[in-house]
Design an enzyme around this catalytic site. Structure first.
Site, PDB file in Angstrom:
ATOM      1  N   TYR A  27       0.793  -1.229   0.000  1.00  0.00           N
ATOM      2  CA  TYR A  27       0.000   0.000   0.000  1.00  0.00           C
ATOM      3  C   TYR A  27       0.830   1.286   0.000  1.00  0.00           C
ATOM      4  O   TYR A  27       0.263   2.370   0.015  1.00  0.00           O
ATOM      5  CB  TYR A  27      -0.939  -0.007   1.213  1.00  0.00           C
ATOM      6  CG  TYR A  27      -1.867  -1.208   1.225  1.00  0.00           C
ATOM      7  CD1 TYR A  27      -2.802  -1.394   0.211  1.00  0.00           C
ATOM      8  CD2 TYR A  27      -1.803  -2.164   2.240  1.00  0.00           C
ATOM      9  CE1 TYR A  27      -3.645  -2.489   0.204  1.00  0.00           C
ATOM     10  CE2 TYR A  27      -2.651  -3.272   2.252  1.00  0.00           C
ATOM     11  CZ  TYR A  27      -3.570  -3.424   1.225  1.00  0.00           C
ATOM     12  OH  TYR A  27      -4.408  -4.510   1.214  1.00  0.00           O
ATOM     13  N   ASN A  79     -12.324   3.615  -4.035  1.00  0.00           N
ATOM     14  CA  ASN A  79     -11.529   2.483  -3.556  1.00  0.00           C
ATOM     15  C   ASN A  79     -12.307   1.918  -2.373  1.00  0.00           C
ATOM     16  O   ASN A  79     -12.256   2.463  -1.265  1.00  0.00           O
ATOM     17  CB  ASN A  79     -10.129   2.915  -3.124  1.00  0.00           C
ATOM     18  CG  ASN A  79      -9.313   1.708  -2.657  1.00  0.00           C
ATOM     19  OD1 ASN A  79      -9.841   0.628  -2.404  1.00  0.00           O
ATOM     20  ND2 ASN A  79      -8.005   1.900  -2.528  1.00  0.00           N
ATOM     21  N   HIS A  85     -14.891  -6.615  -2.618  1.00  0.00           N
ATOM     22  CA  HIS A  85     -14.853  -8.032  -2.984  1.00  0.00           C
ATOM     23  C   HIS A  85     -16.123  -8.789  -2.595  1.00  0.00           C
ATOM     24  O   HIS A  85     -16.312  -9.917  -3.023  1.00  0.00           O
ATOM     25  CB  HIS A  85     -13.640  -8.698  -2.331  1.00  0.00           C
ATOM     26  CG  HIS A  85     -12.351  -7.965  -2.591  1.00  0.00           C
ATOM     27  ND1 HIS A  85     -11.934  -7.617  -3.859  1.00  0.00           N
ATOM     28  CD2 HIS A  85     -11.400  -7.482  -1.752  1.00  0.00           C
ATOM     29  CE1 HIS A  85     -10.776  -6.964  -3.782  1.00  0.00           C
ATOM     30  NE2 HIS A  85     -10.438  -6.869  -2.521  1.00  0.00           N
ATOM     31  N   ASP A  92     -25.001  -1.890  -5.233  1.00  0.00           N
ATOM     32  CA  ASP A  92     -26.334  -1.343  -5.531  1.00  0.00           C
ATOM     33  C   ASP A  92     -26.384   0.161  -5.278  1.00  0.00           C
ATOM     34  O   ASP A  92     -27.013   0.908  -6.038  1.00  0.00           O
ATOM     35  CB  ASP A  92     -27.399  -2.058  -4.695  1.00  0.00           C
ATOM     36  CG  ASP A  92     -27.689  -3.471  -5.207  1.00  0.00           C
ATOM     37  OD1 ASP A  92     -27.184  -3.829  -6.294  1.00  0.00           O
ATOM     38  OD2 ASP A  92     -28.402  -4.219  -4.516  1.00  0.00           O
ATOM     39  N   HIS A 105      -7.646   0.412  -6.814  1.00  0.00           N
ATOM     40  CA  HIS A 105      -6.989  -0.298  -5.711  1.00  0.00           C
ATOM     41  C   HIS A 105      -5.508   0.041  -5.764  1.00  0.00           C
ATOM     42  O   HIS A 105      -4.904  -0.009  -6.846  1.00  0.00           O
ATOM     43  CB  HIS A 105      -7.169  -1.816  -5.826  1.00  0.00           C
ATOM     44  CG  HIS A 105      -8.602  -2.245  -5.692  1.00  0.00           C
ATOM     45  ND1 HIS A 105      -9.233  -2.334  -4.466  1.00  0.00           N
ATOM     46  CD2 HIS A 105      -9.521  -2.573  -6.621  1.00  0.00           C
ATOM     47  CE1 HIS A 105     -10.488  -2.722  -4.653  1.00  0.00           C
ATOM     48  NE2 HIS A 105     -10.695  -2.867  -5.960  1.00  0.00           N
ATOM     49  N   SER A 107      -3.062  -1.693  -4.395  1.00  0.00           N
ATOM     50  CA  SER A 107      -2.309  -2.935  -4.640  1.00  0.00           C
ATOM     51  C   SER A 107      -2.871  -3.635  -5.874  1.00  0.00           C
ATOM     52  O   SER A 107      -3.975  -3.314  -6.334  1.00  0.00           O
ATOM     53  CB  SER A 107      -2.404  -3.855  -3.416  1.00  0.00           C
ATOM     54  OG  SER A 107      -3.746  -4.266  -3.228  1.00  0.00           O
TER      55      SER A 107
HETATM   56  C1  DQA Z   1      -7.301  -2.348  -1.490  1.00  0.00           C
HETATM   57  C2  DQA Z   1      -7.262  -3.848  -1.851  1.00  0.00           C
HETATM   58  C3  DQA Z   1      -8.244  -4.638  -1.017  1.00  0.00           C
HETATM   59  O1  DQA Z   1      -8.178  -6.006  -1.361  1.00  0.00           O
HETATM   60  C4  DQA Z   1      -7.900  -4.490   0.444  1.00  0.00           C
HETATM   61  O2  DQA Z   1      -8.849  -5.187   1.226  1.00  0.00           O
HETATM   62  C5  DQA Z   1      -7.772  -3.071   0.875  1.00  0.00           C
HETATM   63  C6  DQA Z   1      -7.108  -2.120  -0.002  1.00  0.00           C
HETATM   64  C7  DQA Z   1      -6.204  -1.591  -2.236  1.00  0.00           C
HETATM   65  O3  DQA Z   1      -6.303  -0.370  -2.307  1.00  0.00           O
HETATM   66  O4  DQA Z   1      -5.242  -2.194  -2.709  1.00  0.00           O
HETATM   67  O5  DQA Z   1      -8.135  -2.711   1.994  1.00  0.00           O
HETATM   68  O6  DQA Z   1      -8.551  -1.822  -1.885  1.00  0.00           O
END
Ligand code: DQA
Length: 154
Positions: A27, A79, A85, A92, A105, A107
């Site tokens: 991150y 984000n 997930h 919705d 995201h 990552s």
């Molecule tokens: C995230 C990726 C998600 O899988 C994770 O749960 C996060 C951060 C990212 O910014 O990479 O909390 O959204």
């Protein structure tokens, strides 16, 4: 440059307030406040304005998305953190917001645990940016600028 200053709602979901304390390899090292300053600067360079919202409470994010329906913003950068997930109610609510959206995201969720490959909001976003760290937000803003200037809908 368009005469119109597009208003972008930048929404951060669960655990993103902990940036700076989370795994820097995934991150990065910026805190959320630093990340937001960076996004605000980049938005300004693109002739856009950004507002920010982060919460660890799913219902608060849902209500924020409902509020955007009232014309507070022209587009969304979302984000959702881990909610992205599995939290179908956020999907919705994003649909109800009805604005052009980009999923971000920090990552690379495609290269991590299999459950992170699911995106409940992907089908509603005209673009998804993953694995580019803070630069991913720059990319999202540039994509939105292009999309909005071209008259793009949600
Ligand atoms: C995230 C990726 C998600 O899988 C994770 O749960 C996060 C951060 C990212 O910014 O990479 O909390 O959204």
């Amino acid at each position: 440059m368009s005469a119109r200053a597009w208003r972008i709602a930048v929404l951060h979901g669960v655990n993103l307030d902990q940036l700076g304390r989370r795994d820097p390899l995934l991150y990065g090292t910026l805190t959320l406040a630093q990340l937001q300053q960076r996004i605000e600067r980049r938005a300004g360079e693109l002739g856009m304005s950004a507002t920010f919202f982060q919460t660890n409470h799913e219902g608060e994010l849902i209500e924020r998305l409902h509020g955007l329906r009232d014309g507070d913003a022209d587009a969304i950068v979302l984000n959702p953190g881990a909610w992205g997930h599995y939290a179908w109610a956020i999907r919705d609510a994003l649909e109800i917001a009805g604005l052009p959206s980009v999923e971000v995201h920090l990552s690379d969720v495609s290269a991590r645990e299999p459950w992170r490959r699911v995106s409940v909001i992907g089908e509603l976003c005209f673009a998804s940016v993953s694995g580019r760290g803070p630069d991913g937000y720059d990319e999202a803003l540039a994509l939105l600028r292009e999309h909005l200037d071209a008259g793009g809908a949600a």
